[in-house]
Structures are given as C-alpha cells and as structure tokens.
Design an enzyme around this catalytic site. Structure first.
Site, PDB file in Angstrom:
ATOM      1  N   HIS A  45       0.747  -1.135  -0.040  1.00 14.84           N
ATOM      2  CA  HIS A  45       0.064   0.176  -0.027  1.00 14.84           C
ATOM      3  C   HIS A  45       0.875   1.205   0.230  1.00 14.84           C
ATOM      4  CE1 HIS A  45      -3.502   2.132   2.134  1.00 14.84           C
ATOM      5  NE2 HIS A  45      -3.127   2.986   1.132  1.00 14.84           N
ATOM      6  N   GLU A  72      -2.023  -1.315  -3.615  1.00 14.37           N
ATOM      7  CA  GLU A  72      -3.103  -0.702  -2.780  1.00 14.37           C
ATOM      8  C   GLU A  72      -2.889   0.736  -2.931  1.00 14.37           C
ATOM      9  OE1 GLU A  72      -4.622  -4.123   0.071  1.00 14.37           O
ATOM     10  OE2 GLU A  72      -3.576  -2.308   0.881  1.00 14.37           O
ATOM     11  N   HIS A 193      -8.426  -7.805   5.259  1.00 19.25           N
ATOM     12  CA  HIS A 193      -8.454  -6.829   6.477  1.00 19.25           C
ATOM     13  C   HIS A 193      -8.635  -7.610   7.714  1.00 19.25           C
ATOM     14  CE1 HIS A 193      -7.793  -2.810   7.747  1.00 19.25           C
ATOM     15  NE2 HIS A 193      -8.508  -3.212   8.689  1.00 19.25           N
TER      16      HIS A 193
END
Length: 243
Positions: A45, A72, A193
């Site tokens: 990310h 991400e 997540h």
C-alpha cells in the site's frame, strides 16, 4: 473448487524498517522470501503520507516480484499517475485517511461512480486489473460493476473485530451473501483486512473467494516463529568473534 490464492501484504516490513530509519529489514527481500514460501502475489500500500512503503520500494518491487504485484492506493490523480507509470499487475483502490492507523472501511463507490469509473478506465487502459475495496454491501457491488472494475475486495474488518460468536457469524453470513451476489454479477471476489490464523478458515471456505490478502498477521507470526533462530544466529556470531 479452484485453489484459493494468497496475497501477502509486506507493508509492515517497511514499518519496522522506517521505525529506526535504517535500510533493513528490506521489503524486497521479504517479497522474495514470501514468494519462495508459496505466496501467490505480493501486496503493498503506497499511502499518500508514505508512512511505510515508499515510491522507491514500489519501483524496485515491480522489477523483482516474480508472482504478481498488487498495489493498494487511494483514488487520487497522483496515485493513478504512479500506477500508470509503474504498471503493477493489479491495483486495489482503497479509501484513505491520514489519521487512521490502517484502512478503516470500504470505498463508497456508489457515492462517486464517475470518479471511480475514470480511475478504473485509466488503469485498465495500460493493462492493469483493478479491484475496489468495498464493504459487503449489494449497493456498493452494483456500483463496482457500473464503474467497470473486474474485481472487488470485500472488507473483512467487521468480521475480524466481532466480539461475540453471534456477531462473527452474522458478519460471515453478510460476507457470504455479498460474495455470491458479486460472483453472480461477473465479478472476481477477493477479501482482506484483519484476517488472522484464528479467523481465516471460514472466509477461506467460501467458494466464491478468489484471493485473500493478509499482511499484519503473517508478519506478526514471522516475528514469533523466527525469533528463536534470529537469537541463535546472533549468539553464534558473538561466540565466533571471541575464538
């Protein structure tokens, strides 16, 4: 049933590195180890504040990852420009707030379909497959289809954070229904997540799931399972120095 893929998020290797401003541990080396161990892809990310993964990391990883790179990122012009330049295999578009510790919820695709459609289109034009990180919500799934995304990633945070068995079962059912609905709309379904060694199997058992993206739990487990070997290696070096 097709094999379920594992994307390993290595952000927290960079978090550990950046905590001391050193050049180690190296996310590039971590990606190599994860791939050798069976990871089907590597997820990073690139946040707007660059709190862990950096632009340099992303560029080197794109050149060295042997499986698939999943980037991400927030839906901003800067991030879309970076992705179009680097051309990872996948981009997962996520919501982002500067104050948050980690991504707190899914994208509101339904509230910004035009913006999402533009971003998805720009990324697709350079050959990038796009996933939208959304809650297990039919309205958001319909919006993802409208935006032209071939993949969604269902946010499993509420499932992971459930404090009772009944709450977790309810969240699992919500995810299962959303996955079935999305697959029926022609979407590939990923999830991630908060997934850990203790809660992953009910999600992994859902037949529509294509890939799970897991990071923090794997990095945390690596610290525990590798700590004994790391201490032993250091003691060996110290003893050898005194010979």
């Amino acid at each position: 049933m097709a094999d379920l893929l594992l994307g390993v998020n290595i952000d927290h290797i960079a978090t550990l590195r950046n905590a001391r401003g050193t050049i180690y541990p190296d996310p590039v080396q971590a990606a190599f180890i994860a791939e050798q161990a069976g990871a089907d892809g590597i997820t990073v990310h690139l946040r707007e504040d660059r709190r862990h993964i950096t632009d340099r990391d992303v560029r080197i990883l794109r050149q060295t990852i042997q499986t698939r790179m999943n980037l991400e990122m927030a839906v901003t012009d800067e991030m879309v420009d970076i992705a179009c330049d680097i051309k990872p295999h996948f981009c997962c578009l996520v919501p982002e707030k500067r104050q948050e510790v980690t991504t707190e919820g899914g994208l509101d695709v339904a509230g910004q379909v035009d913006k999402m459609t533009l971003a998805v289109g720009r990324l697709a034009d350079v050959g990038i497959l796009v996933s939208l990180f959304i809650d297990a919500d039919f309205r958001q799934i319909d919006a993802a289809v409208a935006a032209g995304a071939p993949y969604i990633e269902i946010h499993t945070g509420a499932y992971a954070d459930a404090s009772t068995v009944l709450e977790r079962q309810a969240e699992l059912m919500r995810i299962a229904k959303a996955a079935t609905y999305a697959a029926g709309k022609g979407l590939k379904v990923n999830a991630g997540h908060g997934l850990t060694y203790h809660n992953v199997q009910p999600i992994a058992a859902l037949p529509e799931m294509h890939e799970l993206n897991i990071g923090h739990a794997i990095i945390g487990q690596a610290v525990m399972t590798g700590l004994a070997a790391a201490v032993t290696d250091m003691k060996v070096l110290m003893r050898e120095a005194r010979r």
